[in-house]
Design a protein around this motif. Structure first.
Motif, PDB file in Angstrom:
ATOM      1  N   MET A 157      20.997  70.939  39.408  1.00 42.03           N
ATOM      2  CA  MET A 157      19.865  71.175  38.536  1.00 42.03           C
ATOM      3  C   MET A 157      19.973  70.382  37.238  1.00 42.03           C
ATOM      4  N   PHE A 158      21.199  70.233  36.735  1.00 39.35           N
ATOM      5  CA  PHE A 158      21.378  69.564  35.445  1.00 39.35           C
ATOM      6  C   PHE A 158      21.074  68.076  35.519  1.00 39.35           C
ATOM      7  N   THR A 159      20.905  67.565  36.750  1.00 43.65           N
ATOM      8  CA  THR A 159      20.731  66.118  36.866  1.00 43.65           C
ATOM      9  C   THR A 159      19.299  65.670  36.651  1.00 43.65           C
ATOM     10  N   SER A 160      18.351  66.596  36.531  1.00 38.40           N
ATOM     11  CA  SER A 160      17.016  66.113  36.204  1.00 38.40           C
ATOM     12  C   SER A 160      16.240  67.163  35.440  1.00 38.40           C
ATOM     13  N   MET A 161      15.407  66.666  34.526  1.00 38.73           N
ATOM     14  CA  MET A 161      14.634  67.575  33.689  1.00 38.73           C
ATOM     15  C   MET A 161      13.567  68.296  34.512  1.00 38.73           C
ATOM     16  N   LEU A 162      13.172  67.696  35.635  1.00 43.41           N
ATOM     17  CA  LEU A 162      12.195  68.342  36.508  1.00 43.41           C
ATOM     18  C   LEU A 162      12.760  69.668  37.005  1.00 43.41           C
ATOM     19  N   SER A 163      14.038  69.645  37.390  1.00 47.62           N
ATOM     20  CA  SER A 163      14.670  70.865  37.860  1.00 47.62           C
ATOM     21  C   SER A 163      14.758  71.890  36.741  1.00 47.62           C
ATOM     22  N   VAL A 164      14.906  71.401  35.515  1.00 44.17           N
ATOM     23  CA  VAL A 164      14.963  72.328  34.392  1.00 44.17           C
ATOM     24  C   VAL A 164      13.620  73.032  34.254  1.00 44.17           C
ATOM     25  N   ASN A 165      12.539  72.278  34.509  1.00 40.37           N
ATOM     26  CA  ASN A 165      11.213  72.914  34.492  1.00 40.37           C
ATOM     27  C   ASN A 165      11.113  74.010  35.538  1.00 40.37           C
ATOM     28  N   GLN A 166      11.663  73.728  36.707  1.00 37.99           N
ATOM     29  CA  GLN A 166      11.625  74.746  37.762  1.00 37.99           C
ATOM     30  C   GLN A 166      12.416  75.973  37.329  1.00 37.99           C
ATOM     31  N   ALA A 167      13.491  75.745  36.592  1.00 37.09           N
ATOM     32  CA  ALA A 167      14.301  76.857  36.127  1.00 37.09           C
ATOM     33  C   ALA A 167      13.506  77.724  35.156  1.00 37.09           C
ATOM     34  N   VAL A 168      12.613  77.088  34.390  1.00 39.17           N
ATOM     35  CA  VAL A 168      11.790  77.867  33.460  1.00 39.17           C
ATOM     36  C   VAL A 168      10.930  78.850  34.242  1.00 39.17           C
ATOM     37  N   SER A 169      10.309  78.394  35.332  1.00 41.33           N
ATOM     38  CA  SER A 169       9.457  79.336  36.082  1.00 41.33           C
ATOM     39  C   SER A 169      10.301  80.370  36.807  1.00 41.33           C
ATOM     40  N   ALA A 170      11.518  79.991  37.191  1.00 47.23           N
ATOM     41  CA  ALA A 170      12.398  80.985  37.817  1.00 47.23           C
ATOM     42  C   ALA A 170      12.705  82.098  36.817  1.00 47.23           C
ATOM     43  N   GLU A 171      12.941  81.714  35.571  1.00 50.28           N
ATOM     44  CA  GLU A 171      13.255  82.761  34.598  1.00 50.28           C
ATOM     45  C   GLU A 171      12.038  83.649  34.326  1.00 50.28           C
ATOM     46  N   ARG A 172      10.837  83.046  34.373  1.00 47.34           N
ATOM     47  CA  ARG A 172       9.635  83.879  34.187  1.00 47.34           C
ATOM     48  C   ARG A 172       9.599  84.994  35.224  1.00 47.34           C
ATOM     49  N   LYS A 173       9.936  84.645  36.472  1.00 47.00           N
ATOM     50  CA  LYS A 173       9.926  85.667  37.529  1.00 47.00           C
ATOM     51  C   LYS A 173      10.972  86.730  37.232  1.00 47.00           C
ATOM     52  N   LEU A 174      12.137  86.281  36.768  1.00 38.50           N
ATOM     53  CA  LEU A 174      13.187  87.247  36.440  1.00 38.50           C
ATOM     54  C   LEU A 174      12.720  88.206  35.347  1.00 38.50           C
ATOM     55  N   ILE A 175      11.970  87.669  34.402  1.00 36.72           N
ATOM     56  CA  ILE A 175      11.458  88.527  33.324  1.00 36.72           C
ATOM     57  C   ILE A 175      10.560  89.612  33.912  1.00 36.72           C
ATOM     58  N   ASP A 176       9.715  89.206  34.874  1.00 44.30           N
ATOM     59  CA  ASP A 176       8.830  90.198  35.511  1.00 44.30           C
ATOM     60  C   ASP A 176       9.638  91.298  36.184  1.00 44.30           C
ATOM     61  N   HIS A 177      10.708  90.913  36.876  1.00 46.40           N
ATOM     62  CA  HIS A 177      11.544  91.921  37.536  1.00 46.40           C
ATOM     63  C   HIS A 177      12.206  92.822  36.504  1.00 46.40           C
TER      64      HIS A 177
END
Ligand SMILES: *[C@@H]1O[C@H](CO)[C@@H](O)[C@H](O)[C@H]1NC(C)=O
Ligand SMILES: *[C@@H]1O[C@H](CO)[C@@H](O)[C@H](O)[C@H]1NC(C)=O
Ligand SMILES: *[C@@H]1O[C@H](CO)[C@@H](O)[C@H](O)[C@H]1NC(C)=O
Length: 592
Positions: free
Chosen positions: A24-44
């Motif tokens: 994931m650390f190798t591209s900023m695109l993956s970091v963007n995906q991590a942002v949406s993953a955390e949003r889901k975690l917040i919902d949970h």
């Protein structure tokens, strides 16, 4: 960067160490995906919090019911035990209700749901490898841009040498003590104590002022412990000792630290002078050590910049080389030219004369005048591929325009055989390069009249154009003029490349040799003879077309210099030389 970094740390705690290779650390695109993953975690997490709040509400209700009973009925002066209903309820509460409350599995069920939601998302979450990669990313920025760690922690990009933000983030974020602890830990695990000292120091500083939070990986004690050991490893024993002593204040029973303190004290007593002498932390050696400094220097500064070429026009070919001279070079040239400035002259018939249509002063600068002149000659050769050493080119001519200074439309090349240019035996002017030595506030452009464009003065740039076509004829489209200067002090420098030298390799540039002959003064006896000669060899199929080109080239060249019978044989000799010895074809051929 920083907010993402915090995100990695939060996830690291929840995520059990996982050795599978994270990317994931190798591209900023993956970091963007991590942002949406955390949003889901917040919902949970919010669902979990709501359920837990509900559970606590229920417990509180039970609590207030029981306490109110004790404040009321069991406080009565009359014996509460006498009330059989109250007695039954007491027995039932103690046997059943308390049991249900204390042994409730609701809390476990709530956390179980949260953990299951998390586990389902696990594959899309960063791995330990990502966390390490992100920490290395921060340390790489620190090293390559020579960043001040304390400022970086506060979200500022400042160099150690210059405490001014060289870049401001639009959304600023800071690192916490725990964030710094994790970065330090990544370095520490690799025995890179240079970085671990710097980052643990920040961790200790930040932990000292804050409360511990449940999401943290490290504590003040952990940070002190790691920092003390890092200092010890880098030889700073006195500091390792004082940090260990501080740690003992928080954790007085820690036997390992007691042992370390004793060890450090002993070392200091034995070897005081050696350890107190100036220690400097050294960065670990990388693989590319030899070029590392140069690489980092070029990341921080631009180094020596390439000259940028802007094509202004293709017909005629006019280009502008930006940043051709430095400010200092321009200043020096003006200074060196100053004493030699005289009223500019123009070619007038067979002579040179001042003229109303050229208002400026100029001076010739020889290479011996100053080393900067030689440097400029080399640079001109570099960008144009032309040999501009005298006598193959004229000297540099520095020009300073006066009030309303200008130069009316003219060609730089000679347009008549009687031009003084030919008497100098230098041949016609192939190309011109004009270097702007000063800025001009208004006016002063160079206008190409037939080509219908003008080029404004660009300080330190050089304007270049070919005066002649490839076949050697003057290009009428190069008719140009220096517009009057409205405001400013225009300094320019010219260099004209003359036709003076023929090289065998240059002959392929002649595109239409026949045109030269037909359009030149065909009444010349030499031309007549050569013309016949060409027709003859041209019709001889055993020769390729290529071989006679040099001859034509030289002929054409000679036309400009006045034909001389004596030279004819010399020329033929050179042609044969050009044609035959293959191994020597790059040798230049000097005719005069
Ligand atoms: C030891 O570390 C401290 C804190 O970084 C520093 O102030 C001190 O100068 C260091 N001592 C030596 C001998 O390098
Ligand atoms: C020169 O260019 C300008 C701007 O494109 C145009 O208006 C003008 O007609 C041109 N002049 C000639 C002589 O082509
Ligand atoms: C062509 O040139 C070759 C080589 O010099 C010569 O031997 C031959 O006679 C020429 N042919 C004609 C048709 O002129």
């Amino acid at each position: 960067m920083c907010s993402c970094f915090t995100l990695f740390i939060v996830l690291y705690l929840l995520n059990m160490p996982d050795e599978s290779f994270g990317e994931m650390f190798t591209s900023m695109l993956s970091v963007n995906q991590a942002v949406s993953a955390e949003r889901k975690l917040i919902d949970h997490l919010i669902i979990y919090i709501e359920h837990e709040a509900q559970r606590l509400e229920d417990i509180k209700r039970f609590f207030s019911r029981v306490t109110s009973l004790h404040d009321g009925i069991y406080n009565e002066p009359s014996d509460p035990i006498a009330n059989p209903i109250a007695a039954f309820k007491l027995v039932k509460r103690l046997k059943s209700e308390w049991l249900n409350v204390v042994h409730s599995t609701e809390a476990e069920e709530n956390i179980k749901v949260l953990r299951e939601d998390y586990r389902r998302m696990e594959s899309s979450l960063p791995k330990l490898e990502d966390l390490r990669g992100a920490a290395h990313g921060l340390m790489r920025l620190q090293d390559v841009y020579n960043l001040h760690v304390e400022s970086l922690v506060r979200g500022h990009f400042q160099q150690i040498s210059d405490p001014v933000d060289f870049y401001k983030l639009s959304v600023s974020d800071m690192l916490s003590g725990d964030d710094c602890f994790l970065v330090g830990k990544v370095a520490y695990d690799l025995e890179d104590y240079y970085h671990s000292v710097l980052w643990f120091e920040e961790a200790v500083r930040l932990f000292r002022g804050t409360e511990w939070s449940p999401e943290n990986e490290g504590t003040l004690e952990d940070a002190l412990d790691h920092l003390a050991f890092s200092h010890f490893k880098t030889g700073n024993i006195s500091h390792a000792l004082s940090l260990s002593r501080e740690l003992l204040l928080h954790d007085p029973m820690n036997r390992r630290v007691h042992f370390n303190v004793e060890k450090y004290e002993k070392l200091l007593n034995e070897n005081l002078p050696a350890t107190s002498s100036g220690l400097t932390l050294k960065r670990p050696d990388g693989i590319y050590l030899r070029t590392r400094n140069a690489y980092e220097q070029l990341c921080q500064t631009k180094g020596s910049q390439p000259i940028r070429r802007e094509i202004i026009s293709l017909q005629p070919y006019v280009v502008l080389f930006h940043g051709f001279v430095t400010q200092a070079e321009a200043k020096n040239i003006r200074k060196y030219a100053m004493p030699g400035l005289r009223r500019s002259v123009v070619a007038s018939g067979m002579n040179q004369a001042t003229a109303e249509y050229r208002i400026s002063k100029s001076a010739w600068l020889k290479e011996s005048a100053h080393e900067v002149v030689g440097k400029l000659d080399q640079r001109i050769t570099l960008v144009t591929g032309l040999n501009v050493q005298p006598p193959y080119a004229e000297y540099l001519q520095v020009v300073n325009y006066g009030i309303g200074g200008h130069y009316e439309p003219h060609f730089d090349h000679a347009t008549s055989d009687s031009s003084p240019l030919y008497r100098l035996k230098t041949g016609n002017r192939v190309a011109t390069i004009m270097i702007y030595l000063s800025p001009v506030q208004a006016g002063g452009s160079t206008a190409f009249i037939y080509a219908n464009f003008s080029v404004p003065v660009v300080q330190n740039a050089a304007l270049f154009w070919w005066n002649l076509h490839k076949n050697g004829q003057g290009n009428v489209d190069t008719l140009h003029a220096g517009c009057p200067v409205i405001v400013g002090n225009k300094w320019g420098m010219f260099k004209n490349k003359n036709f003076h030298k023929v090289t065998c390799t240059a002959v392929t540039n002649i595109v239409h040799p026949k045109i030269i002959i037909l359009s030149s003064s065909t009444h010349s006896p030499l031309v007549q003879i050569l013309f016949k000669f060409f027709s003859y060899v041209q019709h001889n199929r055993t020769y390729t077309e290529e071989w006679w080109k040099p001859l034509l080239y030289i002929l054409y060249f000679d036309l400009y210099n006045g034909c001389q019978w004596l030279l004819f044989f010399n020329i033929l000799q050179k042609i044969l030389f050009c044609l035959h010895p293959k191994k020597e074809t790059h040798k230049s051929l000097e005719l005069f």
